[in-house]
Every structure is written in structure tokens, then in C-alpha cells.
Design a protein around this motif. Structure first.
Motif, PDB file in Angstrom:
ATOM      1  N   ASP A   7       0.823  -1.211   0.000  1.00 60.35           N
ATOM      2  CA  ASP A   7       0.000   0.000   0.000  1.00 60.35           C
ATOM      3  C   ASP A   7       0.857   1.262   0.000  1.00 60.35           C
ATOM      4  O   ASP A   7       1.344   1.707   1.040  1.00 60.35           O
ATOM      5  CB  ASP A   7      -0.917  -0.014   1.239  1.00 60.35           C
ATOM      6  N   GLY A   8       1.073   1.799  -1.188  1.00 57.44           N
ATOM      7  CA  GLY A   8       1.696   3.115  -1.337  1.00 57.44           C
ATOM      8  C   GLY A   8       3.099   3.226  -0.773  1.00 57.44           C
ATOM      9  O   GLY A   8       3.445   4.240  -0.153  1.00 57.44           O
ATOM     10  N   ILE A   9       3.946   2.213  -1.020  1.00 57.74           N
ATOM     11  CA  ILE A   9       5.282   2.260  -0.414  1.00 57.74           C
ATOM     12  C   ILE A   9       6.254   3.134  -1.206  1.00 57.74           C
ATOM     13  O   ILE A   9       6.274   3.142  -2.434  1.00 57.74           O
ATOM     14  CB  ILE A   9       5.886   0.849  -0.212  1.00 57.74           C
ATOM     15  N   ASP A  10       7.044   3.891  -0.460  1.00 54.80           N
ATOM     16  CA  ASP A  10       8.245   4.547  -0.968  1.00 54.80           C
ATOM     17  C   ASP A  10       9.428   3.797  -0.363  1.00 54.80           C
ATOM     18  O   ASP A  10       9.392   3.411   0.807  1.00 54.80           O
ATOM     19  CB  ASP A  10       8.329   6.007  -0.526  1.00 54.80           C
ATOM     20  N   SER A  23       1.715   0.391  -5.146  1.00 54.51           N
ATOM     21  CA  SER A  23       0.634  -0.377  -4.529  1.00 54.51           C
ATOM     22  C   SER A  23       0.251  -1.543  -5.435  1.00 54.51           C
ATOM     23  O   SER A  23       0.175  -1.386  -6.655  1.00 54.51           O
ATOM     24  CB  SER A  23      -0.617   0.494  -4.315  1.00 54.51           C
ATOM     25  N   PHE A  24       0.029  -2.702  -4.829  1.00 57.10           N
ATOM     26  CA  PHE A  24      -0.529  -3.833  -5.553  1.00 57.10           C
ATOM     27  C   PHE A  24      -0.945  -4.887  -4.535  1.00 57.10           C
ATOM     28  O   PHE A  24      -0.634  -4.781  -3.343  1.00 57.10           O
ATOM     29  CB  PHE A  24       0.460  -4.420  -6.579  1.00 57.10           C
ATOM     30  N   GLU A  30      -3.058 -17.265  -6.254  1.00 58.76           N
ATOM     31  CA  GLU A  30      -2.652 -16.696  -7.535  1.00 58.76           C
ATOM     32  C   GLU A  30      -1.163 -16.876  -7.809  1.00 58.76           C
ATOM     33  O   GLU A  30      -0.365 -17.092  -6.893  1.00 58.76           O
ATOM     34  CB  GLU A  30      -2.907 -15.180  -7.547  1.00 58.76           C
ATOM     35  N   THR A  31      -0.814 -16.727  -9.085  1.00 59.95           N
ATOM     36  CA  THR A  31       0.549 -16.387  -9.476  1.00 59.95           C
ATOM     37  C   THR A  31       0.487 -14.990 -10.074  1.00 59.95           C
ATOM     38  O   THR A  31      -0.254 -14.744 -11.037  1.00 59.95           O
ATOM     39  CB  THR A  31       1.117 -17.362 -10.510  1.00 59.95           C
ATOM     40  N   VAL A  32       1.226 -14.064  -9.487  1.00 54.78           N
ATOM     41  CA  VAL A  32       1.246 -12.674  -9.946  1.00 54.78           C
ATOM     42  C   VAL A  32       2.656 -12.338 -10.403  1.00 54.78           C
ATOM     43  O   VAL A  32       3.634 -12.633  -9.703  1.00 54.78           O
ATOM     44  CB  VAL A  32       0.789 -11.711  -8.832  1.00 54.78           C
ATOM     45  N   ALA A  33       2.770 -11.742 -11.587  1.00 51.98           N
ATOM     46  CA  ALA A  33       4.067 -11.358 -12.145  1.00 51.98           C
ATOM     47  C   ALA A  33       4.296  -9.870 -11.925  1.00 51.98           C
ATOM     48  O   ALA A  33       3.417  -9.048 -12.192  1.00 51.98           O
ATOM     49  CB  ALA A  33       4.109 -11.683 -13.636  1.00 51.98           C
ATOM     50  N   ASP A 202      -1.500 -15.356 -13.419  1.00 51.63           N
ATOM     51  CA  ASP A 202      -2.905 -14.958 -13.521  1.00 51.63           C
ATOM     52  C   ASP A 202      -3.019 -13.476 -13.844  1.00 51.63           C
ATOM     53  O   ASP A 202      -3.835 -13.068 -14.671  1.00 51.63           O
ATOM     54  CB  ASP A 202      -3.635 -15.241 -12.199  1.00 51.63           C
ATOM     55  N   ARG A 203      -2.208 -12.676 -13.158  1.00 51.57           N
ATOM     56  CA  ARG A 203      -2.229 -11.229 -13.341  1.00 51.57           C
ATOM     57  C   ARG A 203      -0.798 -10.711 -13.331  1.00 51.57           C
ATOM     58  O   ARG A 203       0.128 -11.429 -12.965  1.00 51.57           O
ATOM     59  CB  ARG A 203      -3.004 -10.536 -12.205  1.00 51.57           C
ATOM     60  N   GLY A 204      -0.656  -9.441 -13.704  1.00 46.40           N
ATOM     61  CA  GLY A 204       0.667  -8.851 -13.686  1.00 46.40           C
ATOM     62  C   GLY A 204       0.627  -7.359 -13.440  1.00 46.40           C
ATOM     63  O   GLY A 204      -0.399  -6.688 -13.639  1.00 46.40           O
TER      64      GLY A 204
END
Length: 234
Positions: A7-10, A23-24, A30-33, A202-204
Motif C-alpha cells: 500500500d503506497g510504499i516509498d 501499490s498492488f 494466484e501467481t502474480v508477475a 494470472d495477473r501482472g
């Protein structure tokens, strides 16, 4: 269920900021790329999730619990394992010794987990008494992944798993990652090999110069002209 929420990291190295407002999320199963060119900030994001780096702003939660300011030895027991770029195996120890070291936070069921690793990577069982430094590059990568699985993680962070491998071994490694996910382990995959990453994801998300630039399903990103032009040779 959302397993990981960034969440919104610097993030900065000293006075030099390298990640801005990223953020993600990763959902259980899942597998997220996490994609991007060399230097985009992908490895920095992984290191911030698993503990070596701390965000200067924003937070990271895992299973609903804030982990953004925990050290790596505090994150691993919560169910997060990081397979770093460069493998970082113990070259003078045997394959089996390396694998057993991966279970240092959780010794219960070690025999069953060792059997699972050998089932996924039969070559490791064949070489279990061999010193890890004598393995081929592909076998060392299999060992690094197998060692990570020995902690029985809910989430595995894979950093450039295919880097420096021959094409036939790249396919073997990605097939193994796909199987690991199918057997119940959630995967966050950092890769420059965009074609293979999107084949199993699944997503990226796409990072560019430390900022989140694009996101979507694997199919959407694979057919996005901006992704093709920048990362797929289109």
C-alpha cells in the motif's frame, strides 16, 4: 482472500529514493508477475516485502497483519519465503543439507516436505549427496526454489528465477513454478522473461523507473502494445 497488500510504499537506499508510491495486491492461490526492465525497482520491492529493506512511507500487510517494518527472520515464520536473484545456496554443503536448512523455522513434517521437493525436482534427489557448488546453474536454481519450499510457505517470492539459464532449463523452472502454485502455494514472480512469466501468471503489474505503470490480467498485458513494445520485442 487478499494474502499480500502493498500500500503506497516509498523505498530508498540511504538518501536515494528508488520506489515511489507502489501499490498492488496478491490474492491467495494466484501467481502474480511483477514485470519491468532491469533497474525498474522490482527486486527492491521484493526486498521490502520480505524484510531487508523498510519502506519510508506506506505499509505492507500479509494475511491482514502489518509486516512492513519487520526483519526477514520475523517475516519467514509468518509464511513468506524469498528466493533471491543469484540463488545464494551454500556451495560447500550437500543438496540435502541445503534443503534441510530451508526448514530452520519449521521442523515439523520435514520428511514430507523433503519428499515433495524431490517429487517436483527429481534431479535434486539424484544429487542429494552432492555438494551444491558442483551442480549446474539450472540445478542450483531448482535447489534454491526447493530450499524455499522447505519452510512450507503460503507465499513464495521469486526473483529472476530464469536468469542465466539455458532455454530448456528455463522451461523446466517455469513448469515447476506452475506446479508449485497448482499445489497451493501463492507466487509473486519478478521476471525479465515476460513471455514465460505471463504464460504462467494470472495477473501482472509493470514497474517503470520505480513507479507502477500498468496492471491487468496476464492475457491483457501479453496483448498490450505498450508491453509488447517495451518488453516483448514488439
Amino acid at each position: 482472500m487478499t494474502l499480500l497488500e502493498v500500500d503506497g510504499i516509498d523505498v530508498a537506499y540511504g538518501d536515494v529514493q528508488v520506489v515511489w508510491d507502489v501499490s498492488f495486491s496478491v490474492t491467495e492461490g494466484e501467481t502474480v508477475a511483477l514485470l519491468g526492465a532491469n533497474g525498474a525497482g522490482k527486486t527492491t520491492v521484493l526486498k521490502t516485502i520480505c524484510g531487508p529493506l523498510t519502506p519510508s512511507a506506506g505499509d505492507i500487510s500479509f494475511n491482514g497483519e502489518s509486516i512492513g517494518h519487520l526483519q526477514q527472520d520475523e517475516v519467514v515464520p509468518k509464511g513468506v519465503t524469498h528466493i533471491p536473484e543469484g540463488r545464494e545456496i551454500f556451495s560447500d554443503s550437500t543438496v540435502r543439507e541445503n534443503l534441510r536448512l530451508g526448514a530452520y523455522t519449521n521442523r515439523d513434517g520435514m520428511r514430507e516436505r523433503l519428499d515433495r521437493v524431490y517429487e517436483i525436482f527429481p534431479r535434486l534427489e539424484e544429487r542429494k549427496g552432492q555438494k551444491a557448488g558442483t551442480l549446474s546453474g539450472g540445478e542450483q536454481q531448482m535447489l534454491a526454489i526447493g530450499r524455499g519450499l522447505m519452510s512450507d510457505p503460503d507465499l513464495i517470492l521469486l526473483d529472476e528465477a530464469s536468469l542465466g539459464l539455458a532455454p530448456v532449463l528455463v522451461e523446466d523452472v517455469f513448469d515447476a513454478i506452475e506446479r508449485i502454485n497448482e499445489e497451493g502455494t501463492t507466487v509473486l514472480l519478478v521476471e525479465q522473461d515476460v513471455n514465460n512469466a505471463l504464460r504462467i501468471a494470472d495477473r501482472g503489474y509493470v514497474l517503470e523507473s520505480g513507479r507502477m505503470n500498468l496492471s491487468g490480467s496476464a492475457e491483457e498485458l501479453a496483448t498490450d502494445d505498450r508491453v509488447a513494445a517495451s518488453y516483448l520485442g514488439g
